[in-house]
Scaffold this motif. Sequence first.
Motif, PDB file in Angstrom:
ATOM      1  N   ALA A   9       0.865  -1.269  -0.072  1.00 25.49           N
ATOM      2  CA  ALA A   9       0.000   0.019   0.131  1.00 25.49           C
ATOM      3  C   ALA A   9       0.933   1.280  -0.043  1.00 25.49           C
ATOM      4  O   ALA A   9       1.729   1.264   0.752  1.00 25.49           O
ATOM      5  N   ILE A  11       1.117   5.282   0.168  1.00 28.42           N
ATOM      6  CA  ILE A  11       0.509   6.411   0.586  1.00 28.42           C
ATOM      7  C   ILE A  11       1.578   7.665   0.413  1.00 28.42           C
ATOM      8  O   ILE A  11       2.380   8.288   1.239  1.00 28.42           O
ATOM      9  N   TYR A  44      -3.089   5.424  -2.499  1.00 32.00           N
ATOM     10  CA  TYR A  44      -4.111   5.936  -1.508  1.00 32.00           C
ATOM     11  C   TYR A  44      -3.862   7.448  -1.436  1.00 32.00           C
ATOM     12  O   TYR A  44      -2.911   7.852  -1.330  1.00 32.00           O
ATOM     13  N   ALA A  62     -10.610   2.319   4.837  1.00 31.66           N
ATOM     14  CA  ALA A  62      -9.383   2.422   4.256  1.00 31.66           C
ATOM     15  C   ALA A  62      -8.312   1.392   5.194  1.00 31.66           C
ATOM     16  O   ALA A  62      -7.512   0.830   4.917  1.00 31.66           O
TER      17      ALA A  62
END
Length: 359
Positions: A9, A11, A44, A62
């Motif tokens: 993931a 960010i 994200y 999330a």
Amino acid sequence: MAERKYDIAVIPGDGTGPEVIAQALRALDACAKRFGFAYETVTYPFGGDHYLKTGETLPDGAIDELRRADAILLGAIGHPDVKPGILEQGILLKLRFALDQYVNLRPVKLYPGVYTPIKDKGPDDIDFVVVRENTEGLYVGAGGFLRKGTPDEVAIQESINTRKGVERCIRFAFEYCRRRNRRKKLTLVGKTNVLTYAFDLWERTFNEVGAEYPDVERDYAHVDAACMWMVKNPEWFDVVVTDNMFGDIITDLGAMVQGGMGIAAGGNINPEGVSMFEPIGGSAPKYTGKNVINPLAAVCAAGMMLDTLGEVEAARAVEEAVQWVTSTKLESLAAGRMGYTTTEVGDLVVGRILGGGNE
């Protein structure tokens, strides 16, 4: 043999976060090619711009998605148009607590060619790791106000320390010290002479758990003394373990000792779950889009991520590439003074990982 594959993931965050994360992902891709693993990323949008558009910091859905990832790579959180504390509490602290990332792991390592303000000290002297408890202490938000806004106002901020929380952090530190296998010395940093409840618990737990690790030397330092010694004698430290507040403070000192925020990386670790890795420096909004920010801390964060995922050889290759860049290429770690653009530093790292050398 099944292919090693990881779900990452991403960010990117605010300011220069996306720029440095782009270079970290390039290093990750180079490692995948060289060492034969696969990965997929999901990006994200969380950060200041997302909050200003939607009023949302981090939705609960999330967190459920992030919990299913193998690791999280974070750029930077912080936006000049958002009041301080909103993003930090709503994203960073929320993630640490929700994902139970109970260890903040901060290597303090001076790479060759990097300037340190500590006189007469070099890479052989500055190489230690801080293990900071990451989900308890003063940061749980316990406390309150009495008669707020009056001359008689009282503000209470409580430090919460549990045996479970303290013990699992200390045990991680002993295990890490053993695996690191450098000096095999673990230093508890606290304030037993003043914080006589919290650090009584810490000290007792440290000694009880330490009895299970006879190969690891135990040491203790008050936090104020530790700050002095990090400047005067950084070579005394191997692995340090401490609580949330003291860890927050001494790791910033550590970042300066190792040459600045441009090289410092950290991990928020849940050994039984998903961990998050990030450069320590902020979002540096004034440099956004100029292609001058130093991406090496983000690259180092990707290296820490690989090490935690078990890709130890790849992690070593990242560190070796960063050391090669700092020792032979960069004029400075400072933004705009590296002698290379952000992208060009990424080129150097990738070339070195793939074996090109960029001579």
